[in-house]
Motif scaffolding. Structure first.
Motif, short mmCIF file in Angstrom:
data_model
loop_
_atom_site.label_atom_id
_atom_site.label_comp_id
_atom_site.label_asym_id
_atom_site.label_seq_id
_atom_site.Cartn_x
_atom_site.Cartn_y
_atom_site.Cartn_z
N UNK A 174 0.87 -1.18 0.00
CA UNK A 174 0.00 0.00 0.00
C UNK A 174 0.91 1.23 0.00
N UNK A 175 0.97 1.91 -1.13
CA UNK A 175 1.84 3.08 -1.27
C UNK A 175 0.99 4.33 -1.08
N UNK A 176 1.37 5.12 -0.10
CA UNK A 176 0.67 6.37 0.19
C UNK A 176 1.39 7.50 -0.55
N UNK A 177 0.66 8.23 -1.37
CA UNK A 177 1.24 9.35 -2.12
C UNK A 177 0.38 10.58 -1.88
N UNK A 178 0.98 11.75 -2.02
CA UNK A 178 0.22 12.99 -1.92
C UNK A 178 -0.80 13.07 -3.05
N UNK A 182 -0.35 11.23 -7.70
CA UNK A 182 -0.90 9.94 -8.10
C UNK A 182 -0.48 9.58 -9.53
N UNK A 183 -0.55 10.54 -10.44
CA UNK A 183 -0.18 10.28 -11.83
C UNK A 183 1.30 9.97 -11.95
N UNK A 188 5.66 5.90 -12.88
CA UNK A 188 6.81 5.12 -12.39
C UNK A 188 6.50 3.64 -12.40
N UNK A 189 5.30 3.26 -11.94
CA UNK A 189 4.93 1.85 -11.95
C UNK A 189 4.93 1.29 -13.37
N UNK A 190 4.44 2.08 -14.30
CA UNK A 190 4.42 1.63 -15.69
C UNK A 190 5.83 1.47 -16.23
N UNK A 191 6.72 2.41 -15.91
CA UNK A 191 8.11 2.32 -16.37
C UNK A 191 8.80 1.07 -15.82
N UNK A 192 8.48 0.73 -14.56
CA UNK A 192 9.10 -0.44 -13.93
C UNK A 192 8.31 -1.73 -14.18
N UNK A 208 -3.97 12.38 0.94
CA UNK A 208 -3.25 11.27 0.35
C UNK A 208 -4.16 10.38 -0.49
N UNK A 209 -3.54 9.66 -1.40
CA UNK A 209 -4.18 8.59 -2.14
C UNK A 209 -3.39 7.32 -1.84
N UNK A 210 -4.10 6.22 -1.59
CA UNK A 210 -3.44 4.95 -1.27
C UNK A 210 -3.59 4.03 -2.46
N UNK A 211 -2.44 3.67 -3.04
CA UNK A 211 -2.43 2.90 -4.28
C UNK A 211 -1.79 1.54 -4.00
#
Length: 825
Positions: A174-178, A182-183, A188-192, A208-211
């Motif tokens: 669960x990655x918490x981002x401001x 989010x975009x 980054x996830x797509x690149x990796x 925050x958004x939790x992804x």
């Protein structure tokens, strides 16, 4: 059935006055720092930490060059991480953890902010003093104890044992981002080539958004060292479980007879909406109160029928209560509420690689019946818990439930309703050997039972009759009125979590063999409910906190039907107001004179066992004063300030209290409101960062002058030259005391003492405390109004005492009565 609780509750919503409010300062004392020494050490530590940032910076061709890095900052315990934030520089504090005497903060420092950050230390170290004789940036630099290099552990705020050590261990994170990044995380996830959870699987909170992201530890570390998007890391652990024992089924042939005695409800009544395994609508005791278009599933392919029996058993209890009693009599019965069902759990095992966020799934479940019937009032009921995950602090799931209750989940707007959600505290492990038995406190209440706005239900038991061939010499495990062997507690949660559960209902008992070797769950120690298999087993034993939670939801729906103008916050408060402790529970409180030690007792039993009669109406000797109103906690006038408090003049019957003299009476105060949750940043260690706003109550003390009471509770009432609040000792007759309130959105305490000691204690203050609305929000948010419900109960110990009539007569005609209450129910 006739009851002495046949009088309308007394409305005191108009009995308050608003006053400007100023809160107290923090009162924290700081150790004296030697400027040069402290700043020099910090600069050396900062240089060393940033050097490690440069060394660890990943040069991965799939990612753009890093523009900064993380360090770990150690602050004095209790210091706000906000002191590190410099938005113009891009300095962004993230994950916050308390460790012994310190507070650890993950701080992201952009490369182009390093010089400016170093300048802050230099200005503190050798710059000119302020006109007050203090160094510049004192409030920023002096709380800092140390700078260190950051590791993945710095951003990890979940159970330390759950962080994988193997770099190639793959799991859902669960990655918490401001909110604004989010975009960037998606890119980054797509690149990796990492799998990120779909947008409908993410939770969105004010900051925050939790992804959910499926990745190895090494990939998450790469992301951390190469980017600045991660605010906080946890497990994506939503793995729900519920408890259904394979117990011997019991057959009955009286279903049709009971169904014929029931006056079934229409469509325009409140409902209990179950989040469970679906319901078998074909049951004769369920079908008339459950329409086919009121059955839903969060996945269309699952169907809406019950695949497990748990949902159907929940439905029977939520609609009828324990069927043992209605099946055994011949009285007519009237139902004032209906059922709705949302299948929340899949028919088979959930895919472990599916990024199910049960926070977003539960929010989707709440939306389905509202889309179908937006005009209906409903009580949401869920006995699903997160297996093996303690609810000691806010989680994504519990925060999502708090959003449901507050009317702030995605898709809601200012016109969206507040919602009452009833949750189970969770069940103990059903051991079969006595030597394996642990006490209830060894089983911490499970996620999402910690949801602040929800009404969380635990279990006690009155069942002690053991029946069945071969069990004649067995004994019941728990005594009558004691904690059910099935119920968990929140004793090990600590003081920064709300008191959970709030209420206790029947959850069944267990039986112990004569040799004290074996433990079993018997039908006679369970409740009776509707079964999924209507042909072979239409009635089934049902127990544990699932049964208790269904009973509580039923009571909430009945109360909503009796008082359609009461808010969900008020229904919750009335249920708590009606609760009383059993004799064994009372004995534990009476034996413990230390208030702090009583907190553990409250974390087992909540506020007691509720009663529908006491919740629905008042009696002459036991009455409820009720207020429903709103308040503006904060205002923005150049700076962010507290705004107002409310003073209530309680219409206590002075003449009657004086006549009663030293006879004992009880005054119970319950304050209920719903907060908009903000689980990011320091919310896991500081309750004031989680809540949008908070309220507290304070009652005028014995012998306290009214002017001194106001000066004591409200700094705005004091002369500007007066620095301290006037002191006036309390009489120490509260069951829990004010220190028991540290978190949560429901606060309750009971004063018990001689009636004469209540004379003059007729003013109550409702005052705000901190919240993120004040500290981190836009002006439009700071100046918001928030509503609350207040219930004040006055109870005599003898039923022949009339407290009610003099109170009603003292109130202006037309203010006191809001609803007609039936004399018989």
């Amino acid at each position: 059935m006739a009851t002495r609780f046949s009088l309308p509750h007394i409305d005191i919503s108009a009995n308050y006055s608003s006053s400007a409010y100023t809160g107290e300062g923090s009162g924290r004392s700081n150790n004296v720092r030697i400027r040069d020494e402290h700043a020099a050490r910090l600069q050396n530590e900062l240089d060393a930490a940033l050097a490690v940032v440069d060394q660890q910076r990943a040069a991965d061709p799939r990612l753009p060059p890093a523009q900064g890095g993380y360090i770990e900052v150690e602050l004095r315990r209790g210091s706000s991480p906000d002191i590190l934030e410099r938005r113009t520089l891009g300095l962004r504090p993230g994950a916050v953890k308390d460790r012994q005497a310190a507070r650890l903060v993950g701080l992201y420092i952009p490369d182009d902010a390093r010089e400016a950050f170093a300048a802050i230390l230099a200005d503190y170290r050798s710059g000119p003093l302020t006109p007050k004789g203090e160094p510049h940036h004192k409030s920023t630099v002096e709380p800092i104890e140390a700078f260190r290099r950051a590791r993945l552990e710095t951003l990890w705020t979940d159970d330390p044992q759950a962080l994988p050590l193997d770099p190639q261990y793959q799991m859902w994170w669960a990655i918490w981002v401001s909110r604004g990044q989010e975009l960037e995380l998606e890119d980054i996830a797509q690149r990796l080539r990492l799998r990120a959870g779909a947008r409908d699987r993410r939770l969105r909170f004010p900051e925050v958004v939790i992804v959910p992201v499926y990745a190895t530890r090494a990939e998450i570390e790469l992301m951390m060292y190469a980017t600045g998007v991660i605010v906080e890391l946890r497990r994506a652990t939503d793995n729900p479980s519920f408890f259904v024992d394979d117990v011997r089924e019991e057959q009955h042939e009286w279903n049709e007879e009971l169904a014929g005695r029931i006056e079934w409800p229409g469509q325009d009544v409140p409902s209990v909406c179950l989040f469970d395994t679906g319901v078998n609508r074909a049951h004769v005791l369920l079908e008339p109160a459950l329409s086919i278009d009121d059955m839903h599933a969060v996945r269309r392919g699952w169907g809406v029928d019950d695949h497990d029996n748990h949902g159907t058993a929940m439905g029977g209890i939520a609609l009828h209560g324990d069927l043992t009693i209605p099946l055994g009599d011949n009285a007519p019965r009237t139902l004032t509420h209906r059922l709705e069902s949302v299948k929340l759990l899949p028919p088979g095992r959930a895919d472990p690689n599916d990024p199910n966020s049960y926070g977003s799934v539960t929010q989707s479940a709440a939306a389905l019946p509202e889309i179908q019937r937006p005009e209906r009032t409903r009580v949401f009921c869920m006995a699903v818990t997160n297996d093996g995950v303690s609810g000691a602090r806010p989680s994504t799931w519990s925060s999502a439930i708090d959003q449901i209750a507050a009317g702030t989940m995605p898709g809601d707007n200012e016109n969206s309703p507040k919602r009452l959600v009833v949750l189970a505290v969770g069940n103990t492990k059903p051991v079969m050997q006595f030597q394996q038995l642990l006490d209830n406190d060894s089983y911490p209440a499970q996620d999402p039972a910690q949801a602040w706005n929800a009404l969380t239900i635990g279990g006690y038991t009155d069942l002690d009759q053991i029946r069945g061939a071969g069990y004649e010499d067995w004994t019941h495990l728990a005594g009558v009125g004691e904690l059910s062997p099935h119920s968990r507690t929140s004793v090990d949660w600590g003081t920064r979590a709300p008191i959970k559960p709030e209420l206790m209902l029947e959850a069944g008992n267990r039986a112990v063999s004569p040799s004290r070797r074996d433990i079993v769950t018997l039908d006679s120690l369970c409740l009776l409910s509707t079964g999924r298999d209507v042909a072979a087993a239409p009635l089934v034993p049902f127990h544990a906190t699932s049964a208790a939670t269904a009973q509580a939801a039923r009571m909430a729906a009945q109360l909503t039907a009796a008082h359609p103008d009461y808010w969900p916050e008020t229904i919750r408060a009335l249920m708590v107001h009606s609760a009383e402790y059993t004799e064994p529970m009372k004995a534990l409180f009476a034996a413990e004179t230390n208030l702090r030690n009583r907190y553990d007792i409250a974390r087992r039993f909540g506020y007691g066992v509720p009663d529908i009669d006491r919740a629905t109406a008042s009696a002459r000797d036991h009455l409820a004063l009720i207020a429903q109103t709103d308040i503006q906690p904060y205002r923005l006038e150049g700076t962010r300030k507290f705004n107002e408090c409310h003073y209530y003049t309680l219409p206590l019957p002075a003449a009657v209290l004086e006549e009663l003299d030293n006879e004992i009476v009880d005054l119970k105060i319950t304050l209920s409101y719903f907060v908009d949750p903000n689980p990011g940043f320091a919310a896991n260690v500081d309750p004031l960062r989680y809540q949008s706003f908070g309220l507290r109550f304070d009652l005028r003390r014995k012998g306290e002058l009214l002017a001194n009471f106001k000066r004591r509770v409200n700094a705005a009432e004091r002369d500007v030259r007066t620095q301290r609040a006037p002191r006036h000792p309390d009489d120490n007759r509260w069951l829990l005391g004010p220190d028991s309130i540290s978190a949560g959105s429901l606060h309750c305490d009971t004063w018990s003492g001689p009636a004469v000691d209540l004379l003059g204690r007729d003013v109550l203050c409702i005052k705000p405390v901190g919240g993120w609305w004040r500290d981190r929000a836009r002006a439009a948010i700071v100046n918001q109004r928030a509503r609350y419900a207040l219930v004040v109960t006055l109870k005599a110990r003898r039923t022949d005492i009339d407290l009610y009539t003099p109170i009603v007569l003292s109130i202006t005609p037309g203010q006191a009565v809001r609803n007609e209450v039936l004399v018989e129910r």
